[in-house]
Design a protein around this motif. Structure first.
Motif, mmCIF file in Angstrom:
data_model
loop_
_atom_site.group_PDB
_atom_site.id
_atom_site.type_symbol
_atom_site.label_atom_id
_atom_site.label_comp_id
_atom_site.label_asym_id
_atom_site.label_seq_id
_atom_site.Cartn_x
_atom_site.Cartn_y
_atom_site.Cartn_z
ATOM 1 N N ALA A 119 0.830 -1.202 0.000
ATOM 2 C CA ALA A 119 0.000 0.000 0.000
ATOM 3 C C ALA A 119 0.868 1.258 0.000
ATOM 4 N N ILE A 120 1.967 1.236 0.743
ATOM 5 C CA ILE A 120 2.888 2.383 0.758
ATOM 6 C C ILE A 120 3.514 2.575 -0.617
ATOM 7 N N VAL A 121 3.940 1.467 -1.233
ATOM 8 C CA VAL A 121 4.551 1.556 -2.568
ATOM 9 C C VAL A 121 3.554 2.102 -3.583
ATOM 10 N N LEU A 122 2.315 1.615 -3.533
ATOM 11 C CA LEU A 122 1.283 2.114 -4.440
ATOM 12 C C LEU A 122 1.041 3.605 -4.226
ATOM 13 N N GLY A 123 0.974 4.020 -2.959
ATOM 14 C CA GLY A 123 0.752 5.435 -2.661
ATOM 15 C C GLY A 123 1.870 6.309 -3.184
ATOM 16 N N LEU A 124 3.103 5.871 -3.016
ATOM 17 C CA LEU A 124 4.243 6.643 -3.517
ATOM 18 C C LEU A 124 4.229 6.710 -5.044
ATOM 19 N N ALA A 125 3.859 5.602 -5.679
ATOM 20 C CA ALA A 125 3.814 5.587 -7.144
ATOM 21 C C ALA A 125 2.733 6.531 -7.661
ATOM 22 N N ILE A 126 1.558 6.507 -7.044
ATOM 23 C CA ILE A 126 0.478 7.395 -7.473
ATOM 24 C C ILE A 126 0.865 8.850 -7.248
ATOM 25 N N ALA A 127 1.476 9.137 -6.092
ATOM 26 C CA ALA A 127 1.909 10.510 -5.811
ATOM 27 C C ALA A 127 2.951 10.974 -6.826
ATOM 28 N N GLY A 128 3.863 10.062 -7.209
ATOM 29 C CA GLY A 128 4.905 10.426 -8.165
ATOM 30 C C GLY A 128 4.352 10.757 -9.540
ATOM 31 N N VAL A 129 3.459 9.922 -10.060
ATOM 32 C CA VAL A 129 2.927 10.188 -11.401
ATOM 33 C C VAL A 129 1.978 11.388 -11.390
ATOM 34 N N TRP A 130 1.263 11.590 -10.279
ATOM 35 C CA TRP A 130 0.385 12.763 -10.190
ATOM 36 C C TRP A 130 1.200 14.055 -10.161
ATOM 37 N N GLU A 131 2.298 14.043 -9.412
ATOM 38 C CA GLU A 131 3.162 15.226 -9.370
ATOM 39 C C GLU A 131 3.772 15.498 -10.737
ATOM 40 N N ALA A 132 4.174 14.442 -11.437
ATOM 41 C CA ALA A 132 4.742 14.616 -12.771
ATOM 42 C C ALA A 132 3.711 15.201 -13.727
ATOM 43 N N ARG A 133 2.463 14.762 -13.631
ATOM 44 C CA ARG A 133 1.417 15.309 -14.484
ATOM 45 C C ARG A 133 1.164 16.780 -14.155
ATOM 46 N N ALA A 134 1.158 17.119 -12.859
ATOM 47 C CA ALA A 134 0.947 18.512 -12.463
ATOM 48 C C ALA A 134 2.075 19.400 -12.981
ATOM 49 N N ARG A 152 -19.421 -13.823 1.454
ATOM 50 C CA ARG A 152 -18.747 -12.660 2.008
ATOM 51 C C ARG A 152 -17.272 -12.637 1.648
ATOM 52 N N GLU A 153 -16.606 -13.750 1.790
ATOM 53 C CA GLU A 153 -15.175 -13.809 1.490
ATOM 54 C C GLU A 153 -14.910 -13.655 -0.005
ATOM 55 N N LEU A 154 -15.767 -14.257 -0.834
ATOM 56 C CA LEU A 154 -15.591 -14.122 -2.277
ATOM 57 C C LEU A 154 -15.781 -12.676 -2.730
ATOM 58 N N ILE A 155 -16.777 -11.992 -2.170
ATOM 59 C CA ILE A 155 -17.010 -10.587 -2.534
ATOM 60 C C ILE A 155 -15.827 -9.721 -2.110
ATOM 61 N N LEU A 156 -15.341 -9.908 -0.893
ATOM 62 C CA LEU A 156 -14.213 -9.116 -0.406
ATOM 63 C C LEU A 156 -12.953 -9.382 -1.233
ATOM 64 N N ALA A 157 -12.719 -10.634 -1.582
ATOM 65 C CA ALA A 157 -11.552 -10.975 -2.394
ATOM 66 C C ALA A 157 -11.647 -10.333 -3.775
ATOM 67 N N GLY A 158 -12.844 -10.386 -4.370
ATOM 68 C CA GLY A 158 -13.029 -9.769 -5.683
ATOM 69 C C GLY A 158 -12.855 -8.265 -5.644
ATOM 70 N N LEU A 159 -13.432 -7.612 -4.631
ATOM 71 C CA LEU A 159 -13.302 -6.159 -4.512
ATOM 72 C C LEU A 159 -11.850 -5.747 -4.261
ATOM 73 N N PHE A 160 -11.160 -6.516 -3.471
ATOM 74 C CA PHE A 160 -9.757 -6.197 -3.180
ATOM 75 C C PHE A 160 -8.909 -6.280 -4.440
ATOM 76 N N SER A 161 -9.097 -7.330 -5.218
ATOM 77 C CA SER A 161 -8.322 -7.469 -6.455
ATOM 78 C C SER A 161 -8.709 -6.393 -7.472
ATOM 79 N N ALA A 162 -10.008 -6.026 -7.516
ATOM 80 C CA ALA A 162 -10.429 -4.963 -8.428
ATOM 81 C C ALA A 162 -9.838 -3.621 -8.018
ATOM 82 N N LEU A 163 -9.725 -3.376 -6.717
ATOM 83 C CA LEU A 163 -9.129 -2.124 -6.238
ATOM 84 C C LEU A 163 -7.673 -2.017 -6.664
ATOM 85 N N ILE A 164 -6.943 -3.102 -6.523
ATOM 86 C CA ILE A 164 -5.535 -3.088 -6.938
ATOM 87 C C ILE A 164 -5.427 -2.844 -8.452
#
Length: 254
Positions: A54-69, A208-220
């Motif tokens: 999650a930290i790596v993803l956040g840093l990557a998103i922040a980096g590309v957003w800053e580059a776009r700005a 419940r577990e199948l829905i959470l697993a699917g949503l988690f993978s879709a979020l990534i």
């Protein structure tokens, strides 16, 4: 194919793969299997892997957003410098004034209709754009001020063409992809490991577990798509806008 359609298909595919693997794995598990016996160390490692990723993803998103700005800021700076040239050149005689303004319009029209697409697909600038900007510079520098009023406008005009040239160079430098290939390898490998650790926790086939697993993978999948879309600042759906340049030439807004 629309990039948003690609995103939708990627998210659906991610959900489908996780659910299919979960169901196939469930069929191979014996009836005497007890998921409550998952070692605590695996739960701890799964949590830590998720936090680190999650930290790596956040840093990557922040980096590309800053580059776009920054890319959008270069466009604004170039447009503002050219606008100042259009306004300040009014101190020159009518013939010279209209010629320089026409050269500015030719340059802007070329950038937004031809060079922009070229930068989006191949990166960098074009020789034709360099020549058109040099033509504006020569038009400003070749005119010899005939009065104090023109002399006072001469140096500010040179400063503005220099600012436009600097902004153009920065725009060309920022046209390349922001994320190196090795970072993409890490992001994709991390996604596979993070999603794969769910199976180490012996995920079951309950709704419940199948829905959470699917949503988690879709979020990534969605977050990876955002990084990919922002990676090239001057192309794709959420690219920097040419609107500041188009506003300099009213006919380009039609």
């Amino acid at each position: 194919m629309s990039e948003w359609l690609v995103l939708t298909l990627a998210m659906v595919a991610a959900c489908g793969v996780v659910l299919a693997v979960t169901i196939l794995q469930q069929r191979r598990i014996g009836s005497d299997d007890d998921p409550s016996q998952t070692p605590d160390v695996i739960e701890y490692m799964t949590m830590m892997i998720g936090v680190v990723y999650a930290i790596v993803l956040g840093l990557a998103i922040a980096g590309v957003w800053e580059a776009r700005a920054e890319a959008q800021a270069h466009v604004h700076a170039e447009a503002q410098a050219l606008h100042e040239i259009q306004e300040r050149v009014r101190a020159y005689p009518p013939g010279v004034r209209e010629e320089i303004r026409g050269e500015v319009e030719d340059y802007v029209a070329y950038v937004v209709t031809t060079e922009w697409d070229s930068s989006s697909t191949r990166g960098g600038l074009t020789d034709r754009g360099d020549a058109l900007l040099a033509k504006i510079r020569h038009g400003l520098t070749d005119h010899e001020p005939a009065s104090d009023f023109e002399a006072q406008a001469y140096q500010p005009l040179l400063d503005q063409i220099t600012a436009a040239d600097d902004a153009r160079s920065a725009r060309g430098d920022s046209a390349e992809a922001t994320m190196p290939g090795v970072v993409w390898f890490g992001l994709i490998a991390g996604a596979l490991v993070t999603v794969g650790m769910m199976f180490a926790l012996q995920i079951r086939r309950t709704p419940r577990e199948l829905i959470l697993a699917g949503l988690f993978s879709a979020l990534i999948a969605f977050l990876l798509f955002l990084i990919w879309d922002f990676d090239l600042p001057y192309s794709r759906d959420m690219a920097a806008s040419t609107e500041p340049l188009r506003e300099l030439v009213p006919r380009l807004l039609e």
